[in-house]
Design an enzyme around this catalytic site. Structure first.
Site, mmCIF file in Angstrom:
data_model
loop_
_atom_site.group_PDB
_atom_site.id
_atom_site.type_symbol
_atom_site.label_atom_id
_atom_site.label_comp_id
_atom_site.label_asym_id
_atom_site.label_seq_id
_atom_site.Cartn_x
_atom_site.Cartn_y
_atom_site.Cartn_z
ATOM 1 N N ASP A 1 3.597 6.164 4.363
ATOM 2 C CA ASP A 1 2.502 5.610 5.156
ATOM 3 C C ASP A 1 2.879 5.545 6.637
ATOM 4 O O ASP A 1 2.056 5.833 7.512
ATOM 5 C CB ASP A 1 2.101 4.235 4.639
ATOM 6 C CG ASP A 1 1.411 4.298 3.280
ATOM 7 O OD1 ASP A 1 1.144 5.414 2.788
ATOM 8 O OD2 ASP A 1 1.135 3.218 2.722
ATOM 9 N N GLU B 1 0.197 -1.677 9.981
ATOM 10 C CA GLU B 1 -0.186 -0.311 10.340
ATOM 11 C C GLU B 1 -0.857 -0.262 11.709
ATOM 12 O O GLU B 1 -0.561 0.619 12.526
ATOM 13 C CB GLU B 1 -1.097 0.276 9.263
ATOM 14 C CG GLU B 1 -0.349 0.515 7.965
ATOM 15 C CD GLU B 1 -1.242 0.666 6.742
ATOM 16 O OE1 GLU B 1 -0.782 1.294 5.781
ATOM 17 O OE2 GLU B 1 -2.380 0.166 6.737
ATOM 18 N N ASP C 1 -5.586 -8.270 5.381
ATOM 19 C CA ASP C 1 -4.592 -7.441 4.706
ATOM 20 C C ASP C 1 -3.387 -7.301 5.633
ATOM 21 O O ASP C 1 -3.475 -6.640 6.672
ATOM 22 C CB ASP C 1 -5.222 -6.081 4.380
ATOM 23 C CG ASP C 1 -4.278 -5.126 3.670
ATOM 24 O OD1 ASP C 1 -3.054 -5.365 3.643
ATOM 25 O OD2 ASP C 1 -4.776 -4.119 3.137
ATOM 26 N N TYR D 1 -5.840 8.318 9.934
ATOM 27 C CA TYR D 1 -5.077 7.574 8.950
ATOM 28 C C TYR D 1 -6.081 6.587 8.377
ATOM 29 O O TYR D 1 -6.583 5.713 9.082
ATOM 30 C CB TYR D 1 -3.900 6.848 9.609
ATOM 31 C CG TYR D 1 -3.105 6.030 8.616
ATOM 32 C CD1 TYR D 1 -2.043 6.604 7.922
ATOM 33 C CD2 TYR D 1 -3.414 4.709 8.358
ATOM 34 C CE1 TYR D 1 -1.315 5.871 6.996
ATOM 35 C CE2 TYR D 1 -2.700 3.967 7.435
ATOM 36 C CZ TYR D 1 -1.654 4.550 6.764
ATOM 37 O OH TYR D 1 -0.942 3.824 5.842
#
Length: 157
Positions: free
Chosen positions: A72, A98, A92, A7
């Site tokens: 995502d 994530e 971020d 990813y």
């Protein structure tokens, strides 16, 4: 052997992020242990093919935002390794989410830091979510088939 999917977690909102993004993408394309064709690159999976950097009005579109975020999430769930291109001074929050999702799912989190930023303090939670930290110059030769743990050499904040 190209056996691991990644990813590809990276920002593309500043010049520095774009530079690191391009270098990292080139490195994994040359890395014999990454199956790039079957990896998940969020920028290539924006809902209906519409990129928010080209269409900022999408930030107000609930359908686009929900579908892109869920895409995502599925990318994180279905990839073998989370590859985060991390720039210490350009935190971020999406990358943080994530990495947290991936850690909760038991995924391997590889944090890649541009060489010129190596050793700079990083966010405590990114530090905690990372399984292995390398310099961007090491990415092309990193063996994704032999994951291991290491400590980041810099401080945290």
């Amino acid at each position: 052997m190209k056996s691991k999917t990644v990813y590809f977690c990276a920002g593309w909102f500043t010049d520095k992020q774009n530079k690191a993004y391009e270098k990292a993408m080139e490195a994994i394309k040359n890395n014999p242990t990454v199956d790039v064709d079957n990896s998940y690159v969020p920028l290539q999976h924006q809902y209906k093919g519409l990129r928010v950097d080209e269409h900022p009005e999408l930030l107000e579109d609930r359908e686009w935002a929900t579908a892109t975020a869920n895409g995502d999430r599925i990318g994180v769930q279905t990839s073998d390794v989370i590859l985060a291109i991390y720039i210490p001074e350009e935190e971020d929050v999406g990358m943080g989410v994530e990495l947290g999702m991936a850690q909760a799912l038991g995924k391997y989190n590889l944090i890649v830091i541009p060489d010129e930023d190596w050793g700079k303090p990083i966010n405590l939670m990114t530090y905690g979510a990372g399984d292995h930290f390398i310099k961007l110059s090491e990415l092309e030769n990193y063996n994704f088939n032999r994951p291991s743990f290491n400590f980041y050499e810099g401080a945290v904040y």
